[in-house]
Design an enzyme around this catalytic site. Structure first.
Site, PDB file in Angstrom:
ATOM      1  N   HIS A 290       0.820  -1.218   0.000  1.00  0.00           N
ATOM      2  CA  HIS A 290       0.000   0.000   0.000  1.00  0.00           C
ATOM      3  C   HIS A 290       0.854   1.270   0.000  1.00  0.00           C
ATOM      4  O   HIS A 290       0.600   2.195  -0.762  1.00  0.00           O
ATOM      5  CB  HIS A 290      -0.931  -0.027   1.217  1.00  0.00           C
ATOM      6  CG  HIS A 290      -1.814   1.172   1.282  1.00  0.00           C
ATOM      7  ND1 HIS A 290      -2.822   1.391   0.362  1.00  0.00           N
ATOM      8  CD2 HIS A 290      -1.820   2.233   2.128  1.00  0.00           C
ATOM      9  CE1 HIS A 290      -3.417   2.542   0.642  1.00  0.00           C
ATOM     10  NE2 HIS A 290      -2.839   3.067   1.703  1.00  0.00           N
TER      11      HIS A 290
ATOM     12  N   LYS B 197     -11.628  10.841  -3.928  1.00  0.00           N
ATOM     13  CA  LYS B 197     -12.276  10.116  -2.825  1.00  0.00           C
ATOM     14  C   LYS B 197     -11.959  10.817  -1.509  1.00  0.00           C
ATOM     15  O   LYS B 197     -10.822  11.228  -1.280  1.00  0.00           O
ATOM     16  CB  LYS B 197     -11.750   8.681  -2.803  1.00  0.00           C
ATOM     17  CG  LYS B 197     -12.128   7.872  -1.580  1.00  0.00           C
ATOM     18  CD  LYS B 197     -11.678   6.416  -1.740  1.00  0.00           C
ATOM     19  CE  LYS B 197     -10.925   5.914  -0.542  1.00  0.00           C
ATOM     20  NZ  LYS B 197     -10.503   4.519  -0.641  1.00  0.00           N
TER      21      LYS B 197
ATOM     22  N   ARG C 259     -12.447  10.118   2.673  1.00  0.00           N
ATOM     23  CA  ARG C 259     -12.918   9.184   3.702  1.00  0.00           C
ATOM     24  C   ARG C 259     -12.929   9.918   5.028  1.00  0.00           C
ATOM     25  O   ARG C 259     -11.932  10.511   5.420  1.00  0.00           O
ATOM     26  CB  ARG C 259     -11.994   7.971   3.770  1.00  0.00           C
ATOM     27  CG  ARG C 259     -12.565   6.834   4.606  1.00  0.00           C
ATOM     28  CD  ARG C 259     -11.555   5.729   4.806  1.00  0.00           C
ATOM     29  NE  ARG C 259     -11.403   4.825   3.680  1.00  0.00           N
ATOM     30  CZ  ARG C 259     -12.128   3.735   3.466  1.00  0.00           C
ATOM     31  NH1 ARG C 259     -13.103   3.424   4.296  1.00  0.00           N
ATOM     32  NH2 ARG C 259     -11.882   2.951   2.429  1.00  0.00           N
TER      33      ARG C 259
ATOM     34  N   THR D  42     -15.273   1.459  -1.618  1.00  0.00           N
ATOM     35  CA  THR D  42     -14.589   2.334  -2.577  1.00  0.00           C
ATOM     36  C   THR D  42     -14.914   1.892  -3.998  1.00  0.00           C
ATOM     37  O   THR D  42     -15.311   2.712  -4.847  1.00  0.00           O
ATOM     38  CB  THR D  42     -13.053   2.253  -2.344  1.00  0.00           C
ATOM     39  OG1 THR D  42     -12.787   2.603  -0.996  1.00  0.00           O
ATOM     40  CG2 THR D  42     -12.298   3.154  -3.290  1.00  0.00           C
TER      41      THR D  42
HETATM   42  C1  R5P Z   1      -7.087   2.704   0.640  1.00  0.00           C
HETATM   43  O1  R5P Z   1      -6.347   3.672   0.583  1.00  0.00           O
HETATM   44  C2  R5P Z   1      -6.944   1.525  -0.263  1.00  0.00           C
HETATM   45  O2  R5P Z   1      -6.154   1.808  -1.363  1.00  0.00           O
HETATM   46  C3  R5P Z   1      -8.307   1.009  -0.720  1.00  0.00           C
HETATM   47  O3  R5P Z   1      -8.927   1.992  -1.519  1.00  0.00           O
HETATM   48  C4  R5P Z   1      -9.174   0.695   0.455  1.00  0.00           C
HETATM   49  O4  R5P Z   1      -8.505  -0.152   1.320  1.00  0.00           O
HETATM   50  C5  R5P Z   1     -10.459   0.037   0.025  1.00  0.00           C
HETATM   51  O5  R5P Z   1     -11.258  -0.198   1.159  1.00  0.00           O
HETATM   52  P1  R5P Z   1     -12.798  -0.529   1.016  1.00  0.00           P
HETATM   53  O6  R5P Z   1     -12.914  -1.672   0.039  1.00  0.00           O
HETATM   54  O7  R5P Z   1     -13.242  -0.918   2.390  1.00  0.00           O
HETATM   55  O8  R5P Z   1     -13.484   0.694   0.529  1.00  0.00           O
END
Ligand code: R5P
Length: 300
Positions: free
Chosen positions: A137, A201, A203, A235
Site C-alpha cells: 500500500h 475520494k 474518507r 470504494t
Molecule cells: C485505501 O487507501 C486503499 O487503497 C483502498 O482503496 C481501500 O482499502 C479500500 O477499502 P474498502 O474496500 O473498504 O473501501
C-alpha cells in the site's frame, strides 16, 4: 546451497505452485488455536536436519480469512521464521504476498500509531535476510528496515488477464486521486495511449464513510477500476456506480489484494461491475491471477 520452501497455511495453493516452478522440496505446517486463544504452529517435518544449513524460503500471506485473522496469520509467520532459525537455516527469505496492517502507514488522528512500520520492524528484528511483498500500500515504509526488501509488481499479470477477457477501448480509472500514479503505471500494460482518469475520494477519518466525485468521459468504454486493496468494497462500489452512470460499457473491478470483507462481492456486483479480479495473495473465489510467475522470477 539447497533451498527448501515452507508453505504457511494462508498461501497453500500459491506456495505449491512456487515450489513446483522452482523444483524444490517443500513442507507445510500444522496449526491450531489453544483453548485460551493462543496460536500454535509446527512445521510438518520429522527430521530437523532437512532444514539445517539450508536456504529457506517461507511464504505466508497475512490477510483475513475464514481460517484465521490477520493477527493469527502474522503470529504464524513469526513462528515459522523462529522454527526454521532454530533448526539451523542459514538464509531466510520471507515472502508475504499480502502484508497485514500496510494501510496503517500514517497518522490520520491524534493518538494513533504507525503500525505498518512496527510489523516490518518485528520481521526485521527476527534476522531475516530478505523480505518480498506484493504491491504494498505504501512502499516507502520498506525503507525503514535493514534487510533486503522487494515490492513485487503484479500489474502486468493483472493486465494480461483483463486483456484475455476481450476488454477493448479501455480506460483505467483510479478510485482515488492519490492512487493515480499507480493507475498510470497499470495503464501502460494495456498499451501506450490507454487513458487514465480518477475520482476524488474522501474518507471521514472518524466514521470511515466514503464520498467520491468526478465527471469522467467513459461513454462506450471498457473501464478498469484499479486499486491495491478491496476491503469492504465500498470504494470500488461507488467508483463502479459512477462509471456506469458516466456511460461505461463493461466495468472490471481489479485489485491486487481482494480481501472481500462483509458484503463486498454483493456491493461491487450490484453497483454494476461485470467482474471482480484479484490475485492469489488472498486465496478466494476472485483470485483469478496467480502471482507465482512474478514471485518465482525474483526467487530464481
Ligand atoms: C485505501 O487507501 C486503499 O487503497 C483502498 O482503496 C481501500 O482499502 C479500500 O477499502 P474498502 O474496500 O473498504 O473501501
Amino acid at each position: 546451497m539447497k533451498r527448501i520452501l515452507i508453505i504457511g497455511p494462508a498461501s497453500q495453493i500459491l506456495g505449491i505452485k512456487i515450489a513446483k516452478q522452482l523444483e524444490i522440496d517443500y513442507f507445510n505446517t500444522e496449526t491450531k488455536t489453544f483453548p485460551d486463544g493462543e496460536n500454535y504452529l509446527r512445521i510438518n517435518i520429522e527430521d530437523e536436519s532437512l532444514i539445517d544449513g539450508k536456504e529457506v524460503i517461507i511464504i505466508q500471506s497475512t490477510g483475513p480469512s475464514s481460517s484465521g485473522n490477520q493477527n493469527a496469520r502474522l503470529f504464524e509467520l513469526l513462528m515459522m521464521i523462529d522454527a526454521v532459525k532454530r533448526m539451523g537455516a542459514v538464509k531466510i527469505i520471507v515472502v508475504v504476498p499480502y502484508l497485514a496492517y500496510a494501510r496503517q502507514d500514517k497518522i490520520f488522528r491524534a493518538g494513533e500509531c504507525q503500525f505498518a512500520n512496527i510489523v516490518l520492524t518485528i520481521l526485521d528484528s527476527m534476522s531475516i535476510d530478505e523480505l518480498y511483498v506484493v504491491d504494498l500500500h505504501a512502499p516507502q515504509v520498506l525503507q525503514e528496515i535493514q534487510c533486503k526488501t522487494v515490492n513485487i509488481d503484479s500489474m502486468k499479470l493483472l493486465a494480461d488477464y483483463i486483456k484475455s477477457l476481450g476488454a477493448k477501448d479501455i480506460v483505467v480509472v483510479s478510485p482515488d486521486k492519490g492512487a493515480v500514479e499507480r493507475s498510470k503505471a497499470f495503464a501502460k500494460h494495456f498499451g501506450e495511449n490507454v487513458p487514465v482518469d480518477y475520482f476524488e475520494k474522501k474518507r471521514d477519518v472518524k466514521s470511515g464513510d466514503i464520498t467520491m466525485s468526478g465527471k469522467l468521459s467513459l461513454k462506450g468504454k471498457d473501464v478498469v477500476v484499479s486499486d491495491d486493496i478491496i476491503a469492504t468494497g465500498g470504494t470500488m462500489a461507488i467508483a463502479i456506480k459512477i462509471s456506469k452512470e458516466s456511460g461505461a460499457n463493461k466495468v472490471y473491478a481489479v485489485a491486487t489484494h481482494a480481501l472481500l470483507l462483509q458484503n463486498a462481492k454483493f456491493r461491487i456486483l450490484s453497483a454494476g461491475a461485470d467482474d471482480i479480479i484479484g490475485t492469489d495473495s488472498i486465496d478466494n473465489e476472485v483470485s483469478k491471477v496467480s502471482l507465482a510467475d512474478a514471485i518465482v522470477d525474483y526467487l530464481k
